[in-house]
Structures are given as C-alpha cells and as structure tokens.
Design an enzyme around this catalytic site. Structure first.
Site, mmCIF file in Angstrom:
data_model
loop_
_atom_site.group_PDB
_atom_site.id
_atom_site.type_symbol
_atom_site.label_atom_id
_atom_site.label_comp_id
_atom_site.label_asym_id
_atom_site.label_seq_id
_atom_site.Cartn_x
_atom_site.Cartn_y
_atom_site.Cartn_z
ATOM 1 N N HIS A 1 -8.069 -4.892 -0.519
ATOM 2 C CA HIS A 1 -6.888 -4.157 -0.053
ATOM 3 C C HIS A 1 -6.556 -4.596 1.370
ATOM 4 C CE1 HIS A 1 -4.129 -0.751 -0.444
ATOM 5 N NE2 HIS A 1 -4.281 -0.611 0.858
ATOM 6 N N SER B 1 0.830 -1.202 0.000
ATOM 7 C CA SER B 1 0.000 0.000 0.000
ATOM 8 C C SER B 1 0.869 1.259 0.000
ATOM 9 C CB SER B 1 -0.965 -0.041 1.189
ATOM 10 O OG SER B 1 -1.958 0.935 1.093
ATOM 11 N N ASP C 1 -10.256 -4.010 -4.632
ATOM 12 C CA ASP C 1 -9.481 -2.927 -4.021
ATOM 13 C C ASP C 1 -9.690 -1.632 -4.796
ATOM 14 O OD1 ASP C 1 -7.516 -1.287 -2.919
ATOM 15 O OD2 ASP C 1 -5.830 -2.538 -3.535
#
Length: 324
Positions: free
Chosen positions: A292, A167, A262
């Site tokens: 995610h 991320s 996501d």
C-alpha cells in the site's frame, strides 16, 4: 504470491531504524507530521514539461484549493482532465505531499491533473468532506466544458474527464462518481482507483495476512476510519462505503490498481467484481510485490517506478479510448 520487493524491504527496514513508532492512538497532528516527513524523504524530481498553477474554488462548503498540473506532448488535441483526490486516510496529505504523484501522472498520461485539497477529517465530518469533493469536481468539470466551448476551431467535444485517487482518495473518487451518476451534472469517462479504501471491514484475507504491514497496518486503518466516520461505520450510505450503493449500474468504466502486499487488496478485488457484476467495464492491474502507498516510493525501487509508469500511461490510454 510474490515476496515484498527487496528494494522496498530495505526501505521499510531503514524507516524502522530512523523513526520511532507512533503512539498506539496518535493525534491527527502526529499522523500528519509523520506523513509529511515520509513524503518529503520520498520526493522525486518533477517533470520539466509540466506546468503547475494554484487556484482556489469558491464552493458552498467554502474555499477549496486546487493545484493544476498541465502535461502536454505538443499534439493538437485538447488533453483529458483528471480530477485527483489525494490519499492519506482522509486525515493526512495535501497538494504538496502529492505533488510528485500528480505531476508525474500529468506527464505520463498526457493530461491536465487537477489535485483537490479537500478538508480533512476529523475536523470535517464525512458528509462535509464528500460534499466538498463532489462540489469541487462539479466546478472543475463545468470550467473544462466552458473552456472547450470558448476555444475557436473544430472540436471533438469536451475533453474526457476522469475521477482518480489513491487509497482514501480513491474512495472519494468512487463516491464522487456515484453522486455524479445520480445527479447527472457532469460526465465521468473513467474512474482511476489506486489501492482503494472501499469499506470499514477488517477481516478479509489480505487484512489477516498483512495486519502488521508492510507500512499500512490493520490498526492504522481502524484508526483512520474512526477519524472519518466516527461511530457511524455501519451507516448504510455509499458515502461511507461505496460498496453500499443501492446500485452500481451505470457507473463510469474503471481502472483499478491493487497492491499484492496490501491489507486493502481484497476489498479492491471485491470492488472489481462488484463493478463487473453491474456490467461496468473494469481494467485491473495488480502489482504483486508492492505494498500500500507505493505511489510515493518510486525513489527507492525500480519495480515501483516501473509500476507507476505503467499505470499512469494506462490511465491516459483508457481516457483517450473513451472518446471512441
């Protein structure tokens, strides 16, 4: 498009019943407390074969703690090094929240993973934060080269080094890779990017499809980007958005993982195309039914556990392949 993994659908339903929603504009401390709680609930046992040590780097930006996770299968060869930047929207997370992730990566990739506990936004601005990551990576790389040179016996050269993260940590890995290319102070053999944040643009198809999650929402990402760059979203600087680099030619090979459920999926796919158009070798895996943040959800889902194991082993294989 696959439906959300049913085990994770139950996980998110349970979270909704257990936690009240955060305020519409939470403080960083409220975000951090919630993230700590979620990571604590999702902790998995650490591999017994992994040795863990904490050290502190004295850098121009100040002291930066790092945690070393040494995974070794007993082979004679020196293991590769993976410099890891944790996720958490640049605002939350640390070496403790990502201990299971890094220990498992060290074990399954058969590598030394060095987790960088970089200063967080908004207390650190984006210039300071990215400087800290680059300085830490440079120091770690220099130490690995020096240790290899001091090791007696025949050598194949310094063990390969990867820059990795999930991320926002994947964003920091890409930024560090670009700067390492431009300044030429250490060689990066691989970028390993798990569901990366690439740019503050919220109108992609995946942002529209998953604006309300599961888990990460569009509003969450808008909040995180505000903490990271303040009012400077549009600054034409790769440290804000790696897609804005003047050139992507000459960057290291990449392994990029996207999650099918996501909001960030499409920007990850776009970065795959950007790198390939620049003639960079890119391996890509997408796990269609996962959301995610799935690296911290192995406890709840067999499909997630299998995906993490596949990705970690592929990082190790790609790193060792870089030697040839």
């Amino acid at each position: 498009m696959s439906a959300l993994d049913p085990d994770l659908a139950r996980y998110f339903a349970d979270l909704g019943a257990s936690f009240s929603p955060l305020p519409a504009d939470p403080t960083p401390l409220e975000r951090r407390a919630r993230y700590w709680a979620l990571c604590g609930l999702g902790k998995t046992p650490l591999p017994g074969s992994v040795t863990i040590n904490d050290v502190s780097l004295d850098l121009p930006v100040g002291k930066v703690p790092v945690r070393l996770f040494y995974g070794h299968d007993g082979a004679i060869e020196p293991v590769p090094t993976i410099i890891y930047f944790h996720g958490g929207g640049w605002v939350v997370g640390d070496n403790d929240t990502h201990m299971p992730t890094c220990a498992r990566l060290a074990h399954e990739a058969n590598a030394l993973v060095v987790s960088v506990d970089y200063p967080l936004a908004p207390e650190a601005d984006w210039r300071t934060l990215t400087d800290a990551c680059f300085q830490a990576a440079s120091a770690i790389a220099a130490d690995r080269v020096a240790q290899d040179a001091a090791t007696p016996g025949p050598r194949l050269g310094p063990p390969p080094i990867a820059l990795a993260g999930d991320s926002a940590g994947a964003h920091l890995a890409t930024v560090t890779a670009i700067r390492a290319r431009d300044e030429g102070n250490f060689h990066v053999a691989l970028q390993a990017l798990f569901y990366p944040c690439i740019e503050p643009a919220y109108a992609t198809g995946s942002y529209d499809e998953f604006a309300a999650g599961p888990g990460l929402t569009r509003a969450d990402m808008q909040w995180y980007w505000r903490q990271f760059v303040g009012d400077e979203h549009a600054v034409n600087d790769y440290r804000v958005a790696p897609s804005r680099a003047a050139s992507h030619a000459g960057l290291p090979p990449a392994y990029l993982v996207t999650a099918g459920r996501d909001p960030l999926r499409d920007e990850g796919l776009a970065y795959v195309r950007t790198l390939r158009e620049a003639k960079i070798d890119v391996a890509h895996d997408e796990f269609d039914s996962l959301p995610h943040g799935f690296l911290r959800m192995a406890k709840y889902s067999a499909a997630t556990d299998a995906a993490i194991g596949h990705a970690n082993k592929r990082v190790g294989q790609l790193l060792r392949g870089s030697r040839t």
